[in-house]
Design a protein around this motif. Structure first.
Motif, PDB file in Angstrom:
ATOM      1  N   ARG A  10      22.729 -80.940  40.298  1.00  0.00           N
ATOM      2  CA  ARG A  10      21.544 -80.080  40.110  1.00  0.00           C
ATOM      3  C   ARG A  10      21.070 -80.087  38.661  1.00  0.00           C
ATOM      4  O   ARG A  10      19.871 -80.006  38.383  1.00  0.00           O
ATOM      5  CB  ARG A  10      21.884 -78.667  40.581  1.00  0.00           C
ATOM      6  N   LEU A  11      22.000 -80.228  37.705  1.00  0.00           N
ATOM      7  CA  LEU A  11      21.639 -80.210  36.290  1.00  0.00           C
ATOM      8  C   LEU A  11      20.842 -81.440  35.883  1.00  0.00           C
ATOM      9  O   LEU A  11      19.879 -81.329  35.117  1.00  0.00           O
ATOM     10  CB  LEU A  11      22.910 -80.107  35.438  1.00  0.00           C
ATOM     11  N   VAL A  12      21.227 -82.617  36.391  1.00  0.00           N
ATOM     12  CA  VAL A  12      20.646 -83.854  35.867  1.00  0.00           C
ATOM     13  C   VAL A  12      19.773 -84.617  36.856  1.00  0.00           C
ATOM     14  O   VAL A  12      18.986 -85.471  36.446  1.00  0.00           O
ATOM     15  CB  VAL A  12      21.754 -84.793  35.336  1.00  0.00           C
ATOM     16  N   SER A  37      28.652 -80.788  26.976  1.00  0.00           N
ATOM     17  CA  SER A  37      29.119 -82.152  27.241  1.00  0.00           C
ATOM     18  C   SER A  37      28.816 -82.576  28.675  1.00  0.00           C
ATOM     19  O   SER A  37      28.694 -83.770  28.961  1.00  0.00           O
ATOM     20  CB  SER A  37      30.619 -82.268  26.963  1.00  0.00           C
ATOM     21  N   THR A  38      28.684 -81.614  29.584  1.00  0.00           N
ATOM     22  CA  THR A  38      28.322 -81.936  30.968  1.00  0.00           C
ATOM     23  C   THR A  38      26.962 -82.614  31.020  1.00  0.00           C
ATOM     24  O   THR A  38      26.770 -83.625  31.709  1.00  0.00           O
ATOM     25  CB  THR A  38      28.294 -80.657  31.825  1.00  0.00           C
ATOM     26  N   LEU A  39      26.009 -82.071  30.273  1.00  0.00           N
ATOM     27  CA  LEU A  39      24.678 -82.673  30.221  1.00  0.00           C
ATOM     28  C   LEU A  39      24.722 -84.028  29.532  1.00  0.00           C
ATOM     29  O   LEU A  39      24.110 -84.996  30.008  1.00  0.00           O
ATOM     30  CB  LEU A  39      23.712 -81.742  29.490  1.00  0.00           C
ATOM     31  N   GLU A  40      25.434 -84.116  28.424  1.00  0.00           N
ATOM     32  CA  GLU A  40      25.475 -85.370  27.677  1.00  0.00           C
ATOM     33  C   GLU A  40      26.078 -86.498  28.517  1.00  0.00           C
ATOM     34  O   GLU A  40      25.499 -87.587  28.628  1.00  0.00           O
ATOM     35  CB  GLU A  40      26.283 -85.175  26.395  1.00  0.00           C
ATOM     36  N   LEU A  41      27.240 -86.238  29.101  1.00  0.00           N
ATOM     37  CA  LEU A  41      27.946 -87.283  29.848  1.00  0.00           C
ATOM     38  C   LEU A  41      27.221 -87.656  31.136  1.00  0.00           C
ATOM     39  O   LEU A  41      26.868 -88.816  31.365  1.00  0.00           O
ATOM     40  CB  LEU A  41      29.366 -86.820  30.170  1.00  0.00           C
ATOM     41  N   TRP A  42      27.004 -86.666  31.991  1.00  0.00           N
ATOM     42  CA  TRP A  42      26.442 -86.961  33.306  1.00  0.00           C
ATOM     43  C   TRP A  42      24.947 -87.216  33.245  1.00  0.00           C
ATOM     44  O   TRP A  42      24.397 -87.895  34.118  1.00  0.00           O
ATOM     45  CB  TRP A  42      26.784 -85.844  34.282  1.00  0.00           C
ATOM     46  N   GLY A  43      24.290 -86.702  32.202  1.00  0.00           N
ATOM     47  CA  GLY A  43      22.882 -87.019  32.026  1.00  0.00           C
ATOM     48  C   GLY A  43      22.658 -88.496  31.785  1.00  0.00           C
ATOM     49  O   GLY A  43      21.601 -89.039  32.115  1.00  0.00           O
ATOM     50  N   ASN A 133      26.877 -71.025  35.094  1.00  0.00           N
ATOM     51  CA  ASN A 133      25.769 -71.597  35.868  1.00  0.00           C
ATOM     52  C   ASN A 133      25.467 -73.017  35.397  1.00  0.00           C
ATOM     53  O   ASN A 133      24.332 -73.475  35.459  1.00  0.00           O
ATOM     54  CB  ASN A 133      24.518 -70.716  35.782  1.00  0.00           C
ATOM     55  N   THR A 134      26.498 -73.694  34.917  1.00  0.00           N
ATOM     56  CA  THR A 134      26.460 -75.124  34.598  1.00  0.00           C
ATOM     57  C   THR A 134      25.415 -75.476  33.541  1.00  0.00           C
ATOM     58  O   THR A 134      24.346 -76.022  33.841  1.00  0.00           O
ATOM     59  CB  THR A 134      26.260 -75.977  35.868  1.00  0.00           C
ATOM     60  N   THR A 135      25.756 -75.130  32.317  1.00  0.00           N
ATOM     61  CA  THR A 135      25.050 -75.530  31.100  1.00  0.00           C
ATOM     62  C   THR A 135      23.715 -74.815  30.911  1.00  0.00           C
ATOM     63  O   THR A 135      23.566 -74.023  29.998  1.00  0.00           O
ATOM     64  CB  THR A 135      24.846 -77.056  31.038  1.00  0.00           C
TER      65      THR A 135
END
Length: 237
Positions: A10-12, A37-43, A133-135
């Motif tokens: 859902r974030l990316v 880091s969740t956004l950076e890596l999985w983005g 809520n994930t970043t």
């Protein structure tokens, strides 16, 4: 905090607050224990973008600027404090960026206006959201420095996320009124690992007007005349 796979997707996936995908080069700077880091890596990994991994350790503003320029980074997330330092001491660092995301604290709006004037075409995004809520829960993007006339809004929710501003009885407040922010949707964590009591305190059904599971952020906000959330502080301040 136990984050399910759907929350990362859902974030990316089809993100409307940042441009990801082939041709973008994303800075990897945040420690793995930090939810950015969740956004950076999985983005990068889920969209075909290139991940530019900064060496371990906290760089000086000029060192970070050199890295951004040498690696031709196009998308970067910096804490509000680091953004402030880089803008003050190495303002040309952002010359190659297409989008600068910042958050983790109140983003200094005067610095945002200056960097937009210095780098036409750059988009600055204020990203708000607890790890639960994930970043990011909401975002606000601006590219015109003339639109920065005061503290930046925290904006509107990401796709797949719903937000509610509630009073102390759990009832919705009208636009302009002050209330506490609750989040719902696909970004919600499962809870706190091995801590059922804390999970029950923070996640649940808190409103007679909202039938879905909510996360109680503890943040005090209001909705402005343009439908954007404005952060006012913490309930426990």
């Amino acid at each position: 905090v136990a984050i399910p796979h759907r929350a990362v997707v859902r974030l990316v996936h089809d993100a409307d607050f940042v441009r990801l995908g082939a041709g973008e080069r994303i800075l990897r700077l945040s420690p793995l224990a930090f939810d950015a880091s969740t956004l950076e890596l999985w983005g990068a990994l889920l969209t075909g973008a290139t991940l530019e991994v900064h060496p371990a350790g906290l760089p000086t503003p000029s060192e970070l600027g050199d890295f951004l320029l040498e690696r031709e980074v196009t998308v970067a997330w910096l804490t509000a404090g680091l953004f402030r330092l880089v803008e003050e001491f190495a303002p040309d660092s952002f010359a190659g960026l297409r989008q600068l995301l910042s958050g983790g604290d109140v983003v200094p709006h005067d610095h945002a206006a200056r960097v937009l004037r210095r780098h036409p075409g750059l988009v600055v995004t204020n990203g708000y959201g607890p790890t639960e809520n994930t970043t990011f829960t909401t975002t606000y993007s601006v590219s015109d420095p003339e639109e920065v006339d005061g503290p930046l809004p925290i904006g509107t929710p990401l796709p797949g996320t719903r937000v509610y501003v509630l009073d102390e009885r759990g009832r919705r407040v009208p636009p302009g009124a002050v209330g506490e922010l609750y989040a719902a949707g696909e970004g919600l964590a499962l809870g706190y690992l091995d801590d059922e009591a804390e999970t029950a305190r923070a996640f649940g059904h808190f409103s007679p007007e909202v039938g879905e599971r909510l996360y109680h952020t503890g943040d005090v906000v209001r909705i402005d005349t343009r439908g954007r959330l404005r952060f006012l502080g913490r309930r426990d301040d």
